[in-house]
Design an enzyme around this catalytic site. Structure first.
Site, mmCIF file in Angstrom:
data_model
loop_
_atom_site.group_PDB
_atom_site.id
_atom_site.type_symbol
_atom_site.label_atom_id
_atom_site.label_comp_id
_atom_site.label_asym_id
_atom_site.label_seq_id
_atom_site.Cartn_x
_atom_site.Cartn_y
_atom_site.Cartn_z
ATOM 1 N N TYR A 158 0.842 -1.202 0.000
ATOM 2 C CA TYR A 158 0.000 0.000 0.000
ATOM 3 C C TYR A 158 0.878 1.254 0.000
ATOM 4 O O TYR A 158 2.098 1.161 -0.103
ATOM 5 C CB TYR A 158 -0.967 -0.051 1.174
ATOM 6 C CG TYR A 158 -2.001 -1.161 1.039
ATOM 7 C CD1 TYR A 158 -2.929 -1.143 -0.005
ATOM 8 C CD2 TYR A 158 -2.036 -2.227 1.936
ATOM 9 C CE1 TYR A 158 -3.872 -2.158 -0.144
ATOM 10 C CE2 TYR A 158 -2.980 -3.251 1.799
ATOM 11 C CZ TYR A 158 -3.889 -3.206 0.764
ATOM 12 O OH TYR A 158 -4.820 -4.210 0.619
ATOM 13 N N ARG A 303 -8.580 -15.199 10.242
ATOM 14 C CA ARG A 303 -9.550 -16.120 9.646
ATOM 15 C C ARG A 303 -9.898 -17.273 10.570
ATOM 16 O O ARG A 303 -10.988 -17.851 10.462
ATOM 17 C CB ARG A 303 -9.019 -16.618 8.304
ATOM 18 C CG ARG A 303 -9.104 -15.547 7.209
ATOM 19 C CD ARG A 303 -8.485 -16.018 5.915
ATOM 20 N NE ARG A 303 -7.055 -16.247 6.063
ATOM 21 C CZ ARG A 303 -6.299 -16.813 5.133
ATOM 22 N NH1 ARG A 303 -6.835 -17.219 4.009
ATOM 23 N NH2 ARG A 303 -5.008 -16.977 5.326
ATOM 24 N N CYS A 326 -10.021 -23.200 10.336
ATOM 25 C CA CYS A 326 -9.897 -22.458 9.079
ATOM 26 C C CYS A 326 -9.049 -23.300 8.141
ATOM 27 O O CYS A 326 -7.986 -23.802 8.532
ATOM 28 C CB CYS A 326 -9.223 -21.113 9.327
ATOM 29 S SG CYS A 326 -8.700 -20.278 7.812
ATOM 30 N N CYS A 329 -8.469 -21.652 2.700
ATOM 31 C CA CYS A 329 -8.905 -21.768 1.310
ATOM 32 C C CYS A 329 -9.190 -20.406 0.690
ATOM 33 O O CYS A 329 -9.148 -20.253 -0.535
ATOM 34 C CB CYS A 329 -10.146 -22.650 1.219
ATOM 35 S SG CYS A 329 -11.607 -21.979 2.067
ATOM 36 N N ALA A 375 -21.730 -33.132 4.693
ATOM 37 C CA ALA A 375 -23.110 -32.697 4.902
ATOM 38 C C ALA A 375 -23.815 -33.601 5.901
ATOM 39 O O ALA A 375 -24.533 -33.124 6.792
ATOM 40 C CB ALA A 375 -23.863 -32.677 3.570
ATOM 41 N N GLU A 394 -22.991 -44.881 7.634
ATOM 42 C CA GLU A 394 -21.932 -44.689 6.642
ATOM 43 C C GLU A 394 -21.225 -46.023 6.424
ATOM 44 O O GLU A 394 -20.642 -46.582 7.351
ATOM 45 C CB GLU A 394 -20.937 -43.633 7.092
ATOM 46 C CG GLU A 394 -19.708 -43.476 6.195
ATOM 47 C CD GLU A 394 -20.063 -43.254 4.726
ATOM 48 O OE1 GLU A 394 -19.584 -44.060 3.890
ATOM 49 O OE2 GLU A 394 -20.808 -42.307 4.422
ATOM 50 N N GLN A 401 -16.545 -38.175 -0.090
ATOM 51 C CA GLN A 401 -15.676 -37.779 -1.189
ATOM 52 C C GLN A 401 -14.715 -36.660 -0.807
ATOM 53 O O GLN A 401 -13.707 -36.447 -1.493
ATOM 54 C CB GLN A 401 -16.527 -37.354 -2.388
ATOM 55 C CG GLN A 401 -17.341 -38.494 -2.973
ATOM 56 C CD GLN A 401 -18.245 -38.040 -4.101
ATOM 57 O OE1 GLN A 401 -17.976 -37.044 -4.758
ATOM 58 N NE2 GLN A 401 -19.321 -38.768 -4.326
ATOM 59 N N LYS A 411 -2.814 -28.930 -0.631
ATOM 60 C CA LYS A 411 -4.189 -28.869 -0.147
ATOM 61 C C LYS A 411 -4.380 -29.723 1.111
ATOM 62 O O LYS A 411 -5.500 -30.079 1.466
ATOM 63 C CB LYS A 411 -5.165 -29.288 -1.237
ATOM 64 C CG LYS A 411 -5.244 -28.301 -2.395
ATOM 65 C CD LYS A 411 -6.443 -28.542 -3.271
ATOM 66 C CE LYS A 411 -6.600 -27.443 -4.305
ATOM 67 N NZ LYS A 411 -7.829 -27.615 -5.118
#
Length: 483
Positions: A158, A303, A326, A329, A375, A394, A401, A411
């Site tokens: 900045y 975050r 967190c 991502c 979910a 399950e 997935q 990742k």
């Protein structure tokens, strides 16, 4: 001295909740109220010094006295929760948003950011004086609004950093060239604010811009000495530039975790004022490492506080429960702001939604959740917290997935949410039935309701003669290339 109740600070995170007028509204109140219960200090999102210097259309402002009433209301609320309030003052210079009508662009140079942006006017002395006045007037408004501490942005590409950085500053006058010349104007801003208000001041710096021609740690150690001599109360050490190296600024999953901490540690060893450590601090292990290895004075958690508003409370053992992680991502937080939707979070459904805190149900039921992906696990946990009796079916590994999501390079952090849900299933003592649910299971279970969370199956292309096809097998360890 900052004199906080603990070492934790929430750094400035753009929310994008304003309605285009720069005023505090109920969304800001709700967001910061939830996050100020245990933390030492809250830094309000970056406040624009002039309506022509916005980075996002929905940014909060501190450019006139009209903003004071809302800032006072927000400050009083945070104070009631026991936290102090920090105003982050930043002039973006050439990095003001070129898509916002009425924005103007000035800098140490007349060259635009190489990765895009408007062409700025090279500042003359009159422009410098105008900028100093902006900082001073905004600092006075902050104090008048009850704000306890002011943070000045000297980093992240900045305006003040555009003077300090040799990659940007191409001047041949007394404000360019040598290190001492390049830091002259930024230090003028600091001294003017220091003379104008009697509150603690924090300097936020980029210890390294992560480009060969930019700011590096050696000069930032020297600059930190100068900041200390000029009366700064703490130095907030980050990295990167919003122009050249934004991933380092945002600290998402592709950036090596801990590099910014090492840079902060090098500065801490050379100065006598407190140093604030920042950058992907999102677990109790991170906090332990920062205290044990680096003897951190202050720890900035941004975050992580979006993903779990009780992050600090859980670290301090004042709130029970697992920390919702967190994932670095940047999709809901940074992505939501860039999309014009305002800050949200992919792992915290209460951020920027109309959803309410979970409460006990009026009538309790027995419910089957079929499918243990993210979910299904979230549904089972929420139902359990509401008081219902839950069976979770399950047949394979919990996580579904999404277990594949963390396998590609860089990742790995995505696995944290699967681990979190597994821990939540265990701590909530949810009955896990590890088999495929069939009709007889449903009949025998005598359920009041069933939630289907079985996910998706791959779509097989209707290609004539297709007999063999592949989906995600290449992500398995034995299928990945080696060497």
């Amino acid at each position: 001295m900052l004199e906080l109740r603990n070492q934790f600070i929430m750094p400035p995170i753009k929310l994008g909740y304003s309605e285009g007028d720069g005023l505090v509204n109920q969304k800001h109140i709700d967001f910061y109220k939830r996050r100020s219960k245990h933390i030492g200090a809250i830094t309000i999102e970056p406040l624009y010094l002039d309506s022509g210097l916005r980075e996002i259309p929905a940014q909060l402002g501190i450019d006139n006295d009209e903003k004071n009433e809302g800032l006072k209301k927000l400050t009083n609320l945070i104070h009631l929760n026991g936290a102090k309030v920090i105003a982050h003052l930043n002039h973006p210079g050439r990095m003001a948003n070129p898509k916002i009508p009425g924005n103007f662009f000035i800098s140490s140079t007349d060259k635009a950011c190489e990765n895009g942006g408007a062409v700025p006017k090279k500042m003359n002395r009159e422009m410098m004086d105008d900028v100093i006045k902006m900082f001073v007037d905004s600092a006075k408004r902050a104090v008048a609004s009850g704000i306890d501490i002011i943070e000045l942005q000297f980093g992240h590409g900045y305006l003040l950093s555009q003077f300090i950085s040799p990659a940007v500053n191409d001047r041949t006058d007394e404000y360019g060239g040598s290190f001492n010349n390049r830091v002259t104007f930024p230090l003028e801003v600091l001294l003017s604010v220091r003379d104008a208000v009697d509150v603690s001041l924090i300097a936020r710096i980029s210890a390294d811009e992560m480009i060969s021609s930019g700011i590096h740690i050696e000069e930032m150690i020297e600059f930190s000495h100068l900041l200390e001599e000029k009366g700064i109360d703490a130095i907030h050490v980050s990295a990167g530039s919003v122009c050249s190296t934004p991933p380092w600024f945002f600290q998402h999953m592709f950036i090596p975790k801990g590099k910014a901490w090492e840079l902060a540690s090098r500065i801490k060893k050379k100065i006598n004022v407190p140093v604030i450590f920042v950058g992907r601090i999102n677990s109790s292990k991170d906090v332990e490492l920062l205290n044990e290895k680096y003897d951190a004075d202050y720890i900035a958690v941004g975050r992580a506080m979006v993903a779990d508003s009780d992050f600090v409370g859980k670290i301090l053992n004042k709130v029970e429960g697992n920390i919702r992680p967190c994932l670095a991502c940047a999709d809901g937080c940074l992505g939501g702001v860039k999309r014009g939707e305002g800050l949200s979070c992919v792992v915290n459904p209460l951020v920027n939604t109309s959803l309410h805190e979970i409460s006990k149900a009026d009538s309790l039921k027995k419910i089957a959740v079929i499918g243990g992906g993210l979910a299904g696990m979230e549904a089972a946990i929420t139902l359990k917290e509401r008081g219902h009796q839950v069976d979770l079916y399950e047949k394979n590994k919990l996580g579904g997935q999404f277990n594949l999501a963390s396998l590609p390079p860089n990742k790995e952090s995505l696995k944290d949410i699967v681990d979190y849900f597994n821990a939540e299933i265990e701590s909530h003592k949810i009955n896990l039935i590890q088999k495929e649910a069939v009709e007889t299971d449903i009949e025998k279970g005598n359920y009041d309701a069933i939630i289907m969370a079985t996910g998706a199956v791959p779509d097989i292309s209707p290609i004539k003669g297709l007999k063999e096809f592949y989906w995600t097998e290449f992500l398995n360890d034995d299928e990945l290339p080696h060497g």
